[in-house]
Design an enzyme around this catalytic site. Structure first.
Site, mmCIF file in Angstrom:
data_model
loop_
_atom_site.group_PDB
_atom_site.id
_atom_site.type_symbol
_atom_site.label_atom_id
_atom_site.label_comp_id
_atom_site.label_asym_id
_atom_site.label_seq_id
_atom_site.Cartn_x
_atom_site.Cartn_y
_atom_site.Cartn_z
ATOM 1 N N MET A 30 -5.685 2.660 -2.617
ATOM 2 C CA MET A 30 -6.935 3.056 -3.277
ATOM 3 C C MET A 30 -7.541 1.841 -3.986
ATOM 4 S SD MET A 30 -6.605 6.999 -4.346
ATOM 5 C CE MET A 30 -5.787 6.814 -5.905
ATOM 6 N N GLY A 31 -7.102 0.648 -3.588
ATOM 7 C CA GLY A 31 -7.705 -0.571 -4.120
ATOM 8 C C GLY A 31 -7.180 -0.942 -5.495
ATOM 9 N N TYR A 32 -7.909 -1.850 -6.150
ATOM 10 C CA TYR A 32 -7.490 -2.448 -7.421
ATOM 11 C C TYR A 32 -6.084 -3.030 -7.214
ATOM 12 C CZ TYR A 32 -8.357 -3.233 -12.357
ATOM 13 O OH TYR A 32 -8.635 -3.824 -13.573
ATOM 14 N N HIS A 37 0.982 -3.573 -4.443
ATOM 15 C CA HIS A 37 0.290 -3.440 -3.151
ATOM 16 C C HIS A 37 0.564 -4.646 -2.255
ATOM 17 C CE1 HIS A 37 -2.544 -0.991 -5.775
ATOM 18 N NE2 HIS A 37 -2.230 -0.138 -4.826
ATOM 19 N N GLN A 61 -8.143 13.913 -3.282
ATOM 20 C CA GLN A 61 -6.817 14.022 -3.896
ATOM 21 C C GLN A 61 -6.884 14.040 -5.423
ATOM 22 O OE1 GLN A 61 -5.539 10.207 -1.932
ATOM 23 N NE2 GLN A 61 -4.441 9.870 -3.835
ATOM 24 N N LYS A 149 7.375 4.386 -5.483
ATOM 25 C CA LYS A 149 7.001 4.900 -6.808
ATOM 26 C C LYS A 149 6.472 6.327 -6.646
ATOM 27 C CE LYS A 149 3.360 3.471 -9.217
ATOM 28 N NZ LYS A 149 2.589 4.679 -9.604
ATOM 29 N N VAL A 176 7.913 -1.842 -7.315
ATOM 30 C CA VAL A 176 7.762 -3.192 -7.876
ATOM 31 C C VAL A 176 7.472 -3.024 -9.370
ATOM 32 C CG1 VAL A 176 6.482 -5.363 -7.766
ATOM 33 C CG2 VAL A 176 6.881 -4.047 -5.681
ATOM 34 N N SER A 185 1.264 -0.131 -11.526
ATOM 35 C CA SER A 185 0.338 0.937 -11.146
ATOM 36 C C SER A 185 -1.062 0.505 -11.555
ATOM 37 C CB SER A 185 0.699 2.228 -11.894
ATOM 38 O OG SER A 185 -0.378 3.137 -11.846
ATOM 39 N N SER A 186 -2.046 0.873 -10.750
ATOM 40 C CA SER A 186 -3.430 0.545 -11.124
ATOM 41 C C SER A 186 -3.774 1.227 -12.436
ATOM 42 C CB SER A 186 -4.391 1.026 -10.037
ATOM 43 O OG SER A 186 -4.037 0.433 -8.809
HETATM 44 O O1 PAF Z 1 -0.808 6.055 -2.807
HETATM 45 C C1 PAF Z 1 -2.053 5.933 -2.777
HETATM 46 O O2 PAF Z 1 -2.630 4.955 -3.246
HETATM 47 C C2 PAF Z 1 -2.878 7.029 -2.138
HETATM 48 O O3 PAF Z 1 -2.340 8.284 -2.416
HETATM 49 C C3 PAF Z 1 -3.081 6.838 -0.623
HETATM 50 C C4 PAF Z 1 -1.767 6.904 0.125
HETATM 51 C C5 PAF Z 1 -3.754 5.497 -0.375
HETATM 52 C C6 PAF Z 1 -3.985 7.930 -0.073
HETATM 53 O O4 PAF Z 1 -5.241 7.925 -0.659
#
Ligand code: PAF
Length: 282
Positions: A30-32, A37, A61, A149, A176, A185-186
């Site tokens: 989901m970026g950031y 990541h 979600q 996580k 991590v 975590s973001s």
């Molecule tokens: O873990 C996440 O960041 C999200 O739940 C995912 C797997 C990218 C789905 O939007």
């Protein structure tokens, strides 16, 4: 690095790669992007010829009162980090491109989504399964990497892939952490200085619980009570969402740790809701 925002264009590119005999790997995010990541990306890189990373804050979600609008975003930084990691294609769609106005199809694994995060986030895993299925279909990936996580997410996705015969291999990557033990975590960006200083006590409490289990305490009620007391003493500003010990595959609560158990917690600290877990084996 190729940047694509249109799902159809992504699918066309990935089908071309497949026809050319290239294997495709996927890291959905989901970026950031942070070091958590980039370690998923590093894990995926040697597993495939062409690596796709998606950056998409998936609206389905998030529950109604959750942090969809404030979820941290920084596309320029994500682009630079993905490029530095040797990503071939960055997929960054707009929500409207992923979900038509009359979107009506959902993918669910309800039994594994009742407990832990599913208990307070009833639509969360349905949104995750649906968007991840769409990403699998769009990319035709043969391998995808997810972080441990979000252990429940990984368990749900593994079951979805198995039950629906989706031809993809899922790799789980260890959590991590910051040097002081806080899981990356973001959402750590939401923590105040004071909350950030106390947050590593989540990990410390889980480690103590694991030690107690190793020393012979296998009764889950006693272990959970112990951790609740630890958190009350070391995380005064934390509001425990759950402390649970579950079967690691079924994500259902267990009363005694026989072969293995996953101790999982979620703690609200100010604007952040932090999750962490530890696997107890043997
Ligand atoms: O873990 C996440 O960041 C999200 O739940 C995912 C797997 C990218 C789905 O939007």
């Amino acid at each position: 690095m190729n940047i694509i925002t249109d799902p159809t264009e992504l699918q066309r590119q990935c089908l071309t790669w497949r026809k050319q005999g290239h294997s495709i790997g996927l890291v959905p995010t989901m970026g950031y992007l942070h070091h958590g990541h980039t370690s998923l990306i590093g894990r995926a890189r040697p597993e495939c010829d062409r690596l796709v990373v998606s950056v998409f804050v998936n609206p389905t979600q998030f529950g109604e009162n959750e942090d969809l609008s404030s979820y941290p975003r920084d596309f320029e930084s994500d682009r630079a980090k993905a490029e530095a990691q040797g990503v071939d294609l960055l997929f960054a769609p707009e929500p409207g491109a992923m979900y038509e106005a009359n979107h009506a199809t959902w993918v669910e694994v309800p039994r594994l989504a009742i407990h832990l995060c599913g208990a307070t986030r009833p639509v969360h895993f349905r949104g995750v399964c649906t968007v991840v299925t769409k990403l699998f279909m769009l990319t035709q990936a043969e391998v995808a990497v997810f972080g441990e996580k979000d252990w429940q997410q990984l368990a749900v996705l593994r079951r979805m892939v198995r039950d629906l015969n989706i031809p993809i291999r899922l790799i789980g990557h260890p959590i991590v952490r910051e040097e002081d033990g806080l899981a990356l975590s973001s959402r750590n960006a939401y923590l105040t200085k004071e909350e950030r200083a106390a947050a590593p006590n989540i990990r410390k409490g889980l480690l103590k619980l694991a030690e107690k289990a190793k020393a012979g305490e296998r009764d889950c009620a006693a272990l959970k009570r112990f951790l609740a007391e630890e958190f009350a003493a070391t995380l005064p500003m934390g509001e425990v969402d759950y402390i649970e010990i579950v079967d690691p595959d079924e994500i259902s609560p267990i009363t005694t740790i026989a072969r293995s158990g996953l101790a999982a917690v979620a703690v609200r600290m100010g604007k952040a809701r932090l999750i962490d877990n530890i696997l107890i084996e043997g």
